[in-house]
Enzyme design. Sequence first.
Site, mmCIF file in Angstrom:
data_model
loop_
_atom_site.group_PDB
_atom_site.id
_atom_site.type_symbol
_atom_site.label_atom_id
_atom_site.label_comp_id
_atom_site.label_asym_id
_atom_site.label_seq_id
_atom_site.Cartn_x
_atom_site.Cartn_y
_atom_site.Cartn_z
ATOM 1 N N SER A 61 0.803 -1.227 0.000
ATOM 2 C CA SER A 61 0.000 0.000 0.000
ATOM 3 C C SER A 61 0.833 1.273 0.000
ATOM 4 O O SER A 61 0.270 2.366 -0.074
ATOM 5 C CB SER A 61 -0.937 0.002 1.205
ATOM 6 O OG SER A 61 -0.207 -0.028 2.411
ATOM 7 N N LYS A 112 -6.149 3.570 9.094
ATOM 8 C CA LYS A 112 -5.202 4.526 8.517
ATOM 9 C C LYS A 112 -5.712 5.955 8.636
ATOM 10 O O LYS A 112 -4.946 6.883 8.937
ATOM 11 C CB LYS A 112 -4.935 4.162 7.060
ATOM 12 C CG LYS A 112 -4.210 2.833 6.882
ATOM 13 C CD LYS A 112 -4.049 2.468 5.412
ATOM 14 C CE LYS A 112 -3.304 1.136 5.260
ATOM 15 N NZ LYS A 112 -3.164 0.735 3.848
#
Length: 774
Positions: free
Chosen positions: A679, A722
């Site tokens: 990611s 996140k």
Amino acid sequence: MSETVSITIPAVVPLYPVREIVAFPYMIFPLFLKDEELARFEEMLEDDQLVTLVRPRDEAAPGGIPPFFEVGTLCKVNQIQHLSEGGAKIVLEGVARVRVTEVVEFNHHLQGHCEPIHEFVERSMVSEALVQSLNALLKIALSYGRPLPEDVMKMIDLIDNPARLADLVALYVNLPLDEQQQLLETIDPLERLKKVYMHLTSEVQRLQVKGEVQAEVTKRVGKSQKEYLLREQMKQIQEELGEEDTRAAEMTDLRKKIDAAGMPSEVRKVADKELKRVERINPASPEYTVARTYLDYLAGMPWKNATRDNNDINKAEAVLDEDHYNLKKVKERILEYLAVRTLREKMKGPILCFVGPPGVGKTSLGKSIARALGRKFIRMSLGGMRDEAEIRGHRRTYIGALPGRIIQELYRCGTNNPVFMLDEVDKIGLDFRGDPASALLEVLDPEQNNTFTDHYLDVPFDLSNVMFITTANQLDPVPAALKDRMEVIRLSGYTDEEKEKIAVRYLVPREVEENGLAKNPPAFADEALFKIIRDYTREAGVRNLQRNIASVCRKVAKEITQGKPLRETITPAVVEEFLGPRTFFNEVASEKDRVGVVTGLAWTETGGDIIFVEATRMKGKGELILTGSLGDVMKESARAALSFVRANGAEWGVGETAFADTDIHIHVPAGAIPKDGPSAGITMVIAIVSLLSVRPARRDVAMTGEISLTGRVLAIGGLKEKVLAARRAGVKTVVAPARNRENLEDIPDDVKGEIAFVFVDDVREAVQVVLQPV
């Protein structure tokens, strides 16, 4: 060779009938008579003291005189001894066989016309062989315990007349009277010897069998007597110590437990069979303890015992809200289960898996679910478990065998429908002792666990009523087959506002109570709690928040014991005084925009976090240098990012000459912490573009996303974690893949109000958002 023996007797001899004995010639034997019998006996005797003893037959005869056997024995009266208690003992000696031809009555006494039977002495090899065999058999009989007087044995050794030997042996081997009478009537001595030999052979065989049986019986009886004596001694010792022999009471109590356990029929058969075996085992034997322990487990298992579920959904919801803040998905799932349970009484227990960072309340949530349902709660930690027997148990053939933890916990719990929490399912080990995760496949499968068989119990037990809940920090280490059997519910981290509410409702009252401040509880200002949350903790859960609140309470308690004034309100200044300088800083807010430094978002098992990707260039050979404890996947993302920029650099004013004789170094700070995952691909692309185009990257913009070589931004996981990490760090804008737009629903509204979201399909769109214009 044979010779005839002749004797002379009177023509008429007194006749005395006897039923209990058969007299043989040359034998001396006693005859006991009462006083009236003695008188008649003495009257019939004549001067020669001879009398014929003959056995009467059983059938009656006309005329009053009973019938007699034809052959009797002429005897001589040697002695009449009067006894002090009355009666007399007559000592008789057999003289010869006689044949009674006629019986008459004279002076009220019986007399018989007798003819002597002339016997002959047989001497041949056959007779000698029979005599030797007879002697040998007699000695064998004597060795098996046949009692013979010593003088008789000497007499037998000295007798060389087969006829006399046959009579003597017949007398002392206790033949039945009818057989003795037949031997008396047998005139041929060789034939008589053969009959005695056959009788003695049968007797010896019988004695042999009897001896073997007696030896075995003696052996068993000896062992039984030994055990009996030991038990009696033990009983005496117990009585002296004030104890009682509880063996019978134990067996009775155990049978009652088995009767009351409500076992299925096939299990009851096993229990009854084992109980019968236990009753036959000596209590001192180690096998007794093993079998008894097995029966205790069988009888103590909750085959039919179950707690009654609380079907009041509103009450259950109130309990869940009382114990935990937010966690809407989990609470909804539990209430759905209760609703179905109310409508359908018999249903299989769900297999739930709570996945989330540490400290978000996964384990404590299991306790709340048990309290809401009105069930008992069992917690079992799987962390570091490496032995399959911990789940399935050991075979009873092993010394010290025990059931697996599943059966042990249900045995202690006493109900078959508890809430069973299997903690840290992602941290199960694997070695030569087996794979515990594979053993859990049957336990956590509603289609199979209704016949779960523990190796120790070796009978099926129904686990379908148990509500299993597993917890994990991450799902990747969990085997796919085990993951497929569980319904995964993800628990994300808390926002700052949620942490503040959790602190006010749960953490502060708990720590105030545990640190002895209940009588004078200090009040925590909201600003003080936010300061602890933002400046002294950076986590997805609330464990460090609880520790810091506990530290503040301890310092307040210390001041009280020192006699200092009570701190009625805990302010941000007091927090800084007690906890010292702040531990965490707002990296994004405190930094300026820089070339080649980009803010990224990462997900770890402890929740979300921000990372910084730094890129620099130097003279070299066109190599790519990667540092920061990067994993293989992250390194591949970095290579893909460089390849994409080299292929499309012209779009941002980066020519091929920018890569000539140049090494590019990408570093991710906090190098001691391993990092991996795809990611960060978008972050590395923008860092390289920022470096080569000399365009500063906005530090208040954080991004996440996997890239392809064509620049497509692919979906990622853990968006909520996140985003919460970005908010904690002061990020104002988050760039995420367009495919993750649906995950925006999971993010709290107050967070969405503070952060702007930009969803992109191509990395070029992200470059325009993040990099400042030249």
